[in-house]
Scaffold this motif. Structure first.
Motif, PDB file in Angstrom:
ATOM      1  N   GLN A 109     -44.884 -46.951 -73.061  1.00 24.90           N
ATOM      2  CA  GLN A 109     -44.072 -46.291 -71.960  1.00 24.90           C
ATOM      3  C   GLN A 109     -45.119 -45.492 -71.170  1.00 24.90           C
ATOM      4  N   THR A 110     -44.934 -45.643 -69.756  1.00 24.64           N
ATOM      5  CA  THR A 110     -45.640 -44.644 -69.083  1.00 24.64           C
ATOM      6  C   THR A 110     -44.858 -43.416 -69.215  1.00 24.64           C
ATOM      7  N   VAL A 111     -45.758 -42.321 -68.800  1.00 25.99           N
ATOM      8  CA  VAL A 111     -45.268 -40.892 -68.733  1.00 25.99           C
ATOM      9  C   VAL A 111     -44.036 -40.595 -68.079  1.00 25.99           C
ATOM     10  N   ARG A 112     -43.869 -41.371 -67.052  1.00 26.97           N
ATOM     11  CA  ARG A 112     -42.662 -41.439 -66.481  1.00 26.97           C
ATOM     12  C   ARG A 112     -41.538 -41.776 -67.311  1.00 26.97           C
ATOM     13  N   GLN A 113     -41.532 -42.856 -67.968  1.00 31.24           N
ATOM     14  CA  GLN A 113     -40.473 -43.605 -68.780  1.00 31.24           C
ATOM     15  C   GLN A 113     -40.337 -42.654 -70.085  1.00 31.24           C
ATOM     16  N   THR A 114     -41.414 -41.896 -70.547  1.00 34.73           N
ATOM     17  CA  THR A 114     -41.344 -41.114 -71.710  1.00 34.73           C
ATOM     18  C   THR A 114     -40.310 -39.831 -71.294  1.00 34.73           C
ATOM     19  N   LEU A 115     -40.813 -39.338 -70.133  1.00 32.70           N
ATOM     20  CA  LEU A 115     -40.006 -38.254 -69.733  1.00 32.70           C
ATOM     21  C   LEU A 115     -38.447 -38.544 -69.073  1.00 32.70           C
ATOM     22  N   GLU A 116     -38.405 -39.679 -68.671  1.00 33.56           N
ATOM     23  CA  GLU A 116     -36.992 -39.997 -68.589  1.00 33.56           C
ATOM     24  C   GLU A 116     -35.964 -40.173 -69.426  1.00 33.56           C
ATOM     25  N   ASN A 117     -36.680 -40.993 -70.471  1.00 33.79           N
ATOM     26  CA  ASN A 117     -36.140 -41.310 -71.803  1.00 33.79           C
ATOM     27  C   ASN A 117     -35.369 -39.915 -72.360  1.00 33.79           C
ATOM     28  N   VAL A 118     -36.092 -38.754 -72.206  1.00 37.64           N
ATOM     29  CA  VAL A 118     -35.518 -37.649 -72.861  1.00 37.64           C
ATOM     30  C   VAL A 118     -34.446 -37.108 -72.249  1.00 37.64           C
ATOM     31  N   PHE A 119     -34.504 -37.149 -70.633  1.00 35.34           N
ATOM     32  CA  PHE A 119     -33.144 -36.869 -70.036  1.00 35.34           C
ATOM     33  C   PHE A 119     -31.845 -37.733 -70.258  1.00 35.34           C
ATOM     34  N   GLY A 123     -27.821 -37.936 -71.806  1.00 38.15           N
ATOM     35  CA  GLY A 123     -26.803 -37.992 -70.651  1.00 38.15           C
ATOM     36  C   GLY A 123     -27.278 -37.674 -69.333  1.00 38.15           C
ATOM     37  N   GLU A 124     -28.485 -37.207 -69.088  1.00 45.45           N
ATOM     38  CA  GLU A 124     -28.587 -36.600 -67.815  1.00 45.45           C
ATOM     39  C   GLU A 124     -29.544 -37.546 -67.005  1.00 45.45           C
ATOM     40  N   THR A 125     -29.797 -37.439 -65.555  1.00 44.67           N
ATOM     41  CA  THR A 125     -30.368 -38.040 -64.922  1.00 44.67           C
ATOM     42  C   THR A 125     -31.423 -36.996 -64.283  1.00 44.67           C
ATOM     43  N   THR A 126     -32.461 -37.906 -63.770  1.00 39.10           N
ATOM     44  CA  THR A 126     -33.698 -36.731 -63.202  1.00 39.10           C
ATOM     45  C   THR A 126     -34.272 -37.227 -61.857  1.00 39.10           C
ATOM     46  N   SER A 127     -34.729 -36.698 -61.220  1.00 36.39           N
ATOM     47  CA  SER A 127     -35.481 -36.967 -59.855  1.00 36.39           C
ATOM     48  C   SER A 127     -37.156 -36.988 -60.160  1.00 36.39           C
ATOM     49  N   THR A 128     -37.657 -37.846 -59.247  1.00 37.44           N
ATOM     50  CA  THR A 128     -39.206 -37.735 -59.205  1.00 37.44           C
ATOM     51  C   THR A 128     -39.628 -36.471 -58.988  1.00 37.44           C
ATOM     52  N   ALA A 129     -38.731 -35.547 -58.129  1.00 36.07           N
ATOM     53  CA  ALA A 129     -39.652 -34.332 -57.939  1.00 36.07           C
ATOM     54  C   ALA A 129     -39.400 -33.422 -59.175  1.00 36.07           C
ATOM     55  N   GLN A 158     -51.488 -34.400 -74.805  1.00 44.27           N
ATOM     56  CA  GLN A 158     -51.087 -33.300 -75.328  1.00 44.27           C
ATOM     57  C   GLN A 158     -50.168 -32.380 -74.539  1.00 44.27           C
ATOM     58  N   ARG A 159     -50.615 -32.374 -73.240  1.00 42.84           N
ATOM     59  CA  ARG A 159     -50.056 -31.508 -72.235  1.00 42.84           C
ATOM     60  C   ARG A 159     -48.636 -32.430 -71.724  1.00 42.84           C
ATOM     61  N   VAL A 160     -48.697 -33.896 -71.801  1.00 43.02           N
ATOM     62  CA  VAL A 160     -47.563 -34.765 -71.577  1.00 43.02           C
ATOM     63  C   VAL A 160     -46.487 -34.297 -72.566  1.00 43.02           C
ATOM     64  N   ALA A 161     -47.060 -34.080 -73.970  1.00 46.02           N
ATOM     65  CA  ALA A 161     -45.944 -33.898 -75.075  1.00 46.02           C
ATOM     66  C   ALA A 161     -45.348 -32.556 -74.959  1.00 46.02           C
ATOM     67  N   VAL A 162     -46.205 -31.768 -74.320  1.00 44.98           N
ATOM     68  CA  VAL A 162     -45.512 -30.543 -74.167  1.00 44.98           C
ATOM     69  C   VAL A 162     -44.554 -30.516 -73.009  1.00 44.98           C
ATOM     70  N   ALA A 163     -44.824 -31.268 -71.818  1.00 53.84           N
ATOM     71  CA  ALA A 163     -43.746 -31.558 -70.866  1.00 53.84           C
ATOM     72  C   ALA A 163     -42.526 -32.117 -71.399  1.00 53.84           C
ATOM     73  N   ARG A 164     -42.753 -33.106 -72.287  1.00 51.64           N
ATOM     74  CA  ARG A 164     -41.486 -33.817 -72.842  1.00 51.64           C
ATOM     75  C   ARG A 164     -40.703 -32.866 -73.727  1.00 51.64           C
ATOM     76  N   ALA A 165     -41.486 -31.728 -74.486  1.00 53.56           N
ATOM     77  CA  ALA A 165     -40.623 -30.818 -75.392  1.00 53.56           C
ATOM     78  C   ALA A 165     -40.285 -29.614 -74.344  1.00 53.56           C
ATOM     79  N   LEU A 166     -40.653 -29.431 -73.011  1.00 54.80           N
ATOM     80  CA  LEU A 166     -40.064 -28.597 -72.217  1.00 54.80           C
ATOM     81  C   LEU A 166     -38.843 -29.076 -71.191  1.00 54.80           C
ATOM     82  N   ALA A 167     -38.831 -30.515 -71.371  1.00 57.28           N
ATOM     83  CA  ALA A 167     -37.869 -31.282 -70.236  1.00 57.28           C
ATOM     84  C   ALA A 167     -36.439 -30.608 -70.248  1.00 57.28           C
ATOM     85  N   LEU A 168     -35.906 -30.270 -71.464  1.00 61.81           N
ATOM     86  CA  LEU A 168     -34.563 -29.938 -71.490  1.00 61.81           C
ATOM     87  C   LEU A 168     -34.519 -28.427 -71.644  1.00 61.81           C
TER      88      LEU A 168
END
Ligand code: ADP
Ligand code: MG
Length: 262
Positions: A109-119, A123-129, A158-168
């Motif tokens: 999965q790309t970073v985008r897919q990884t992050l989108e999957n969290v949302f 049950g949430e959508t997200t934007s590129t911005a 690890q920054r990506v993993a932190v971003a994933r943790a921060l997403a919600l």
């Protein structure tokens, strides 16, 4: 006074399979009657030698491991009594960052897919911005959205993993040895990032490490674990300056001079 974001009371975990010390027919007591709390906005460091039960305790704090006895409360709520919706809320409010970012991210999965999957999982959508802003909050540029894990360094992952943790927008992040698998040169950057998030976004942290130097740099308070128990707690500076328990003294002495904070 508001409720602590995390409160564990007399929590134990007995594994059925044999472990290290104390093994026997009754299984293996990895965590033995631990009580601890994390206040809102606080970073609590949990330190101890390998095998002392830190990861087990950390996983009980967000429901990944079910305690054999004792209670775990997040935001005042007993997590054993949460229904399905309560558990979903728990997963939003308490995020995890693990030791090995490569192992914790899906290689396909790309970073985008990884992050989108969290949302999507909530049950949430997200934007590129929004995704770009999330990456920027961990010091990565928009170009990382299209990258696969093998196209980034350990520190970047690890920054990506932190971003994933921060997403919600969690209240509490549990970071289990978040810098142990990284090169020494990028460790400080990741620790500074976590410290910034605590300061700027008011996120609470339970920060687990076998390395007291890392914990001291980063935590307001420290709990020292040995063989499934907490043997000493106190403000970081105090623990470092005058360790009382032999286990804590050994950890202080094992800290290389070069890593001691000035
Ligand atoms: P730490 O994170 O401090 O290294 P852990 O919580 O990972 O400690 O492990 C504590 C002890 O529990 C270790 O002796 C380990 O072997 C044992 N242990 C951990 N997970 C399991 C499991 N799923 N089944 C049996 N024993 C386990
Ligand atoms: Mg561990």
């Amino acid at each position: 006074m508001s409720e602590p974001i995390l409160e564990m009371t007399d929590v134990s975990k007995r594994y059925r399979t044999a472990g290290g010390f104390g093994r026997g027919r009754k299984g293996f007591l990895a965590v033995d009657g631990v009580s601890l709390h994390v206040e809102r906005g606080e970073a609590l460091g949990l330190v101890g030698e390998s095998g002392s039960g830190k990861s087990t305790l950390a996983r009980m704090a967000n429901g990944l491991v079910v305690p054999t006895s004792g209670t775990v409360r997040t935001d005042g709520q007993d997590i054993a009594r949460l229904g399905r919706r309560g558990l979903r809320r728990l997963r939003r409010n308490v995020a995890m960052v693990f030791q090995d970012p490569l192992a914790s991210l899906n290689p396909r999965q790309t970073v985008r897919q990884t992050l989108e999957n969290v949302f999507r999982a909530h049950g949430e959508t997200t934007s590129t911005a929004e995704l770009v802003a999330l990456l920027e909050s961990v010091g990565l540029g928009a170009d990382y959205l299209g990258r696969y894990p093998h196209e980034a360094s350990g520190g970047q992952l690890q920054r990506v993993a932190v971003a994933r943790a921060l997403a919600l927008k969690p209240d509490l992040i549990i970071a289990d040895e978040p810098t142990s698998a990284l090169d020494v040169s990028v460790r400080a950057q990741i620790l500074n990032l976590l410290a910034d998030l605590q300061r700027d976004q008011g996120i609470s942290f339970l920060h687990v490490s076998h390395d007291l130097a890392v914990i001291r740099l980063y935590s307001d308070r420290v709990a020292v674990m040995q063989r499934g128990r907490i043997v000493e707690t106190g403000p970081s500076d105090e623990i470092f300056r005058s360790p009382q328990h032999p286990c804590t003294r050994a950890l202080v002495e094992a800290t290389p001079e070069a890593e001691l904070p000035a």
